[in-house]
Design a protein around this motif. Structure first.
Motif: not given
Length: 73
Positions: A7-18
């Protein structure tokens, strides 16, 4: 623990991609070191029974990232 790490990895990837797509370096970018630090803590806890030396490395990096994250807030 593994679910929290994912969950933390997906959140990190989502914020970075945004941030990459929009070019916005707004308030969401301040949370990247905090989320990465929490992710390293969960990985360190999971690795501790297997390899104590690598878990210690994860804990050191997570402490550094959390200090940077708190300083940026």
């Amino acid at each position: 623990m593994k679910i929290l790490t994912v969950f933390l990895a997906i959140t990190l990837i989502a914020i970075s991609t945004y941030g990459l797509i929009t070019g916005d370096r707004g308030p969401f970018m301040l949370y990247i070191p905090l989320i990465a630090g929490l992710m390293f803590i969960t990985v360190g806890i999971r690795e501790y029974p297997k390899q104590k030396s690598s878990a210690f490395t994860y804990f050191v990096f997570s402490a550094l990232l959390l200090m940077v994250g708190v300083y940026n807030l």
